[in-house]
Structure formats: structure tokens, C-alpha cells
Scaffold this active site. Structure first.
Site, PDB file in Angstrom:
ATOM      1  N   GLY A  12       0.825  -1.207   0.000  1.00 40.12           N
ATOM      2  CA  GLY A  12       0.000   0.000   0.000  1.00 40.12           C
ATOM      3  C   GLY A  12       0.854   1.249   0.000  1.00 40.12           C
ATOM      4  CB  SER A 141      -5.913   1.759  13.611  1.00 37.46           C
ATOM      5  OG  SER A 141      -6.716   2.892  13.860  1.00 37.46           O
ATOM      6  CE1 TYR A 153      -8.723   0.856   8.914  1.00 38.39           C
ATOM      7  CE2 TYR A 153      -9.019   1.813  11.096  1.00 38.39           C
ATOM      8  CZ  TYR A 153      -8.276   1.675   9.942  1.00 38.39           C
ATOM      9  OH  TYR A 153      -7.077   2.333   9.823  1.00 38.39           O
ATOM     10  CB  THR A 155     -13.212  -6.459  13.920  1.00 40.10           C
ATOM     11  OG1 THR A 155     -14.370  -6.028  14.618  1.00 40.10           O
ATOM     12  CG2 THR A 155     -13.032  -7.954  14.077  1.00 40.10           C
ATOM     13  CB  ALA A 156      -9.462  -5.508  10.332  1.00 36.95           C
ATOM     14  CE  LYS A 157      -5.696  -0.797  10.293  1.00 40.79           C
ATOM     15  NZ  LYS A 157      -4.625  -1.264   9.371  1.00 40.79           N
TER      16      LYS A 157
HETATM   17  N1  LIG Z   1      -4.571   7.699   8.112  1.00 40.21           N
HETATM   18  C1  LIG Z   1      -4.802   7.373   9.376  1.00 40.21           C
HETATM   19  O1  LIG Z   1      -5.212   8.211  10.187  1.00 40.21           O
HETATM   20  C2  LIG Z   1      -4.536   5.969   9.865  1.00 40.21           C
HETATM   21  C3  LIG Z   1      -4.695   5.730  11.237  1.00 40.21           C
HETATM   22  C4  LIG Z   1      -4.464   4.444  11.723  1.00 40.21           C
HETATM   23  C5  LIG Z   1      -4.084   3.437  10.867  1.00 40.21           C
HETATM   24  N2  LIG Z   1      -3.935   3.683   9.524  1.00 40.21           N
HETATM   25  C6  LIG Z   1      -3.540   2.556   8.688  1.00 40.21           C
HETATM   26  O2  LIG Z   1      -2.348   2.873   8.014  1.00 40.21           O
HETATM   27  C7  LIG Z   1      -2.333   2.224   6.732  1.00 40.21           C
HETATM   28  C8  LIG Z   1      -2.132   3.274   5.639  1.00 40.21           C
HETATM   29  O3  LIG Z   1      -3.158   4.242   5.727  1.00 40.21           O
HETATM   30  P1  LIG Z   1      -3.233   5.557   4.806  1.00 40.21           P
HETATM   31  O4  LIG Z   1      -3.974   6.572   5.588  1.00 40.21           O
HETATM   32  O5  LIG Z   1      -1.897   5.866   4.236  1.00 40.21           O
HETATM   33  O6  LIG Z   1      -4.236   5.016   3.655  1.00 40.21           O
HETATM   34  P2  LIG Z   1      -4.415   5.440   2.118  1.00 40.21           P
HETATM   35  O7  LIG Z   1      -5.827   5.112   1.784  1.00 40.21           O
HETATM   36  O8  LIG Z   1      -3.926   6.815   1.864  1.00 40.21           O
HETATM   37  O9  LIG Z   1      -3.419   4.411   1.372  1.00 40.21           O
HETATM   38  C9  LIG Z   1      -3.658   3.033   1.396  1.00 40.21           C
HETATM   39  C10 LIG Z   1      -2.934   2.391   0.216  1.00 40.21           C
HETATM   40  O10 LIG Z   1      -3.217   0.979   0.261  1.00 40.21           O
HETATM   41  C11 LIG Z   1      -3.475   0.525  -1.060  1.00 40.21           C
HETATM   42  N3  LIG Z   1      -4.289  -0.694  -1.036  1.00 40.21           N
HETATM   43  C12 LIG Z   1      -5.585  -0.816  -0.672  1.00 40.21           C
HETATM   44  N4  LIG Z   1      -6.006  -2.073  -0.825  1.00 40.21           N
HETATM   45  C13 LIG Z   1      -4.947  -2.783  -1.278  1.00 40.21           C
HETATM   46  C14 LIG Z   1      -4.762  -4.145  -1.635  1.00 40.21           C
HETATM   47  N5  LIG Z   1      -5.757  -5.035  -1.544  1.00 40.21           N
HETATM   48  N6  LIG Z   1      -3.543  -4.540  -2.071  1.00 40.21           N
HETATM   49  C15 LIG Z   1      -2.518  -3.642  -2.180  1.00 40.21           C
HETATM   50  N7  LIG Z   1      -2.645  -2.340  -1.858  1.00 40.21           N
HETATM   51  C16 LIG Z   1      -3.849  -1.915  -1.427  1.00 40.21           C
HETATM   52  C17 LIG Z   1      -4.214   1.703  -1.708  1.00 40.21           C
HETATM   53  O11 LIG Z   1      -4.190   1.605  -3.137  1.00 40.21           O
HETATM   54  C18 LIG Z   1      -3.446   2.895  -1.153  1.00 40.21           C
HETATM   55  O12 LIG Z   1      -2.339   3.242  -1.974  1.00 40.21           O
HETATM   56  C19 LIG Z   1      -3.651   1.471   6.620  1.00 40.21           C
HETATM   57  O13 LIG Z   1      -3.475   0.138   7.031  1.00 40.21           O
HETATM   58  C20 LIG Z   1      -4.531   2.207   7.596  1.00 40.21           C
HETATM   59  O14 LIG Z   1      -5.595   1.401   8.037  1.00 40.21           O
HETATM   60  C21 LIG Z   1      -4.173   4.931   9.010  1.00 40.21           C
END
Ligand SMILES: NC(=O)c1ccc[n+]([C@@H]2O[C@H](COP(=O)([O-])OP(=O)(O)OC[C@H]3O[C@@H](n4cnc5c(N)ncnc54)[C@H](O)[C@@H]3O)[C@@H](O)[C@H]2O)c1
Length: 252
Positions: A12, A141, A153, A155-157
């Protein structure tokens, strides 16, 4: 500052936290595989890393698909060398209150976060255990503690925290650590989408979040990248099975 040129996979990593983490690991001297759904989207991160003088390749794969995961990890091993660092970062949200949540909303979130991290870790561990050195970091998260509208979400986290602790127990004897980073509010497209869903301007949404955070600011992707850099570093070999909340305050 370059350490041994180990190979890292960040899933990702086309944007957001994954892109910042890929750039940081490249700056740490890692050769980085930028994995995302579409190779073309991952290329932008690769270009930035190359412009900074680092080494990276773009790999297209859906982490929830076992054939694509196997092909992606094999491609990384062939083009860069055996992966010894894995960051399970790919994620999606399908927020809804429980009574409105569809089975598809549930399954999609479980598949990307849980099945994706399982498939990627299972494929990558083979290279790590053979080398006798490895680092797995999965993105949890603060939502793991419960969050309205995110039954799927959260649950997954929370699941990823149990997954991490079990990997730490199983893989420790091979020199492989497993840890989770649990971000709070980080400014990315994901939180922009949440603001849109609740009908708020992003700057207002961010300010409201920051007011509740002890350090009084929203998090940045680089805050998470720095923590992942530490956990995947040469000196972090005695830190395993931990969940580090990176949330501008205590959230667990
Ligand atoms: N932004 C936040 O506040 C936050 C907080 C806690 C946790 N997170 C976690 O951090 C991680 C990144 O979050 P982000 O905010 O940068 O998200 P984002 O949506 O900006 O980026 C997520 C990336 O994952 C890719 N992706 C999605 N499904 C995919 C798949 N099946 N296979 C390969 N790639 C895939 C997307 O194309 C995207 O580029 C995630 O796991 C998210 O749950 C984010």
C-alpha cells in the site's frame, strides 16, 4: 548512515503512510519494493525514491489474493534479493454503523487487512527465516480500541495485534521480530475520505481531531515512517510482539 542493504517490502505504498515509509526505509539504505494494487500508481513513489538517490521497484499486487502475493514476493526476491523486512500497510475503510454495514463492507476490510497481512507475512517469512534475520511491522490503529462506525475496521486492527504477538512467538527463534504500529489521526487520503463521509471540511476535521490530541496536532505520515524505521532497524532486535501507539498521546 546506510546499513546493510537489506530488501524491504512496503504494501500500500503508492501514497500516504506507505509511501512515506517506503521513502524512509530507502533513506535508511534499504532496497525497497513498493507494492500497491496498480504498478503504475506505485511508480510515483519509486520515482521519488530514485530522485532522492535510493533504490526501489514498483510491484502491482492485491495483497488479499494469494496468487498475486506469491508472484509479488517471488518478483521482489528475483529483482532485489530476498526480502528481510515487511511492512503490512495496505488498508481500506468501509465505514458504516453496524445496522447499515453490508457483508461486503465487512469482508473487504477483513480481506485487505487480515488476509492480506497473513498472506504477505507467510510468503515473506520463508526468506527471513532462511537468512536468520527479519522484521515484520503491521499497521494497526487506535481504532482497535473501538470506534463508532468502524466495527469492521476496528475488528481487523485489533486482529492484527494478536497476529503480531503470535508471529513474534513463532518466528523469534529465527531472528525475526514482529511488531505493530497503531497510528492515531494521520493526515492522508484515508482521513480525507472520512471527513468527506461525515460532511466536514478537511481542515476543520483536522483541527477538531488535533484539539483532542495531547500534542495538539494531527499526525503526519512521516511520524509513522520514523517509528517503522526504528522497528525495522538493526538495533531493534530485542523489541518484539509490541504494539506502539503513535497517536500524540496514550491511546491504549
Ligand atoms: N490515516 C490514518 O489516520 C490511519 C490511522 C491508523 C491506521 N492507519 C492505517 O495505516 C495504513 C495506511 O493508511 P493511509 O492513511 O496511508 O491510507 P491510504 O488510503 O492513503 O493508502 C492506502 C494504500 O493501500 C493501497 N491498497 C488498498 N487495498 C490494497 C490491496 N488489496 N492490495 C494492495 N494495496 C492496497 C491503496 O491503493 C493505497 O495506496 C492502513 O493500514 C490504515 O488502516 C491509518
Amino acid at each position: 548512515m546506510a546499513e546493510t542493504r537489506r530488501v524491504a517490502i512496503v504494501t500500500g505504498a503508492a501514497r500516504g503512510i506507505g509511501a512515506a515509509t517506503a521513502r524512509r526505509l530507502a533513506a535508511d539504505g534499504r532496497a525497497v519494493a513498493v507494492v500497491d494494487l496498480k504498478e503504475g500508481d506505485a511508480q510515483a513513489t519509486v520515482d521519488r525514491i530514485a530522485a532522492d538517490g535510493g533504490t526501489a521497484i514498483a510491484v502491482g499486487a492485491d495483497v488479499s489474493d494469494s496468487d498475486q502475493v506469491a508472484a509479488a514476493v517471488a518478483q521482489v526476491a528475483e529483482r532485489l534479493g530476498p526480502p528481510q523486512i515487511l511492512v503490512n500497510n495496505a488498508g481500506v475503510i468501509r465505514d458504516n454503523m453496524l445496522f447499515k454495514m453490508s457483508e461486503d463492507d465487512w469482508d473487504t476490510v477483513m480481506n485487505v487487512h487480515l488476509r492480506g497481512s497473513f498472506l504477505m507475512s507467510r510468503a515473506a517469512q520463508e526468506h527471513m527465516t532462511s537468512a536468520g534475520w527479519g522484521r515484520i511491522v503491521s499497521l494497526s490503529s487506535t481504532s482497535a480500541l473501538g470506534n463508532r462506525g468502524q466495527a469492521n475496521y476496528s475488528t481487523a486492527k485489533a486482529g492484527l495485534q494478536g497476529f503480531t504477538k503470535t508471529l513474534a512467538i513463532e518466528l523469534g527463534k529465527f531472528g525475526v521480530t514482529a511488531n505493530a504500529v497503531a497510528p492515531g489521526f494521520i493526515e492522508t487520503d484515508m482521513t480525507r475520505a472520512t471527513a468527506e463521509r461525515v460532511g466536514m471540511d478537511f481542515e476543520e476535521f483536522k483541527a477538531a481531531a488535533a484539539a483532542q490530541i495531547p500534542v495538539r496536532r494531527a499526525g503526519r505520515p512521516e511520524d509513522i515512517a520514523a517509528t517503522v524505521s526504528f522497528l525495522t532497524g538493526e538495533e531493534a532486535g530485542f523489541v518484539s510482539g509490541q504494539v506502539i501507539y503513535v497517536a500524540g498521546g496514550p491511546r491504549d
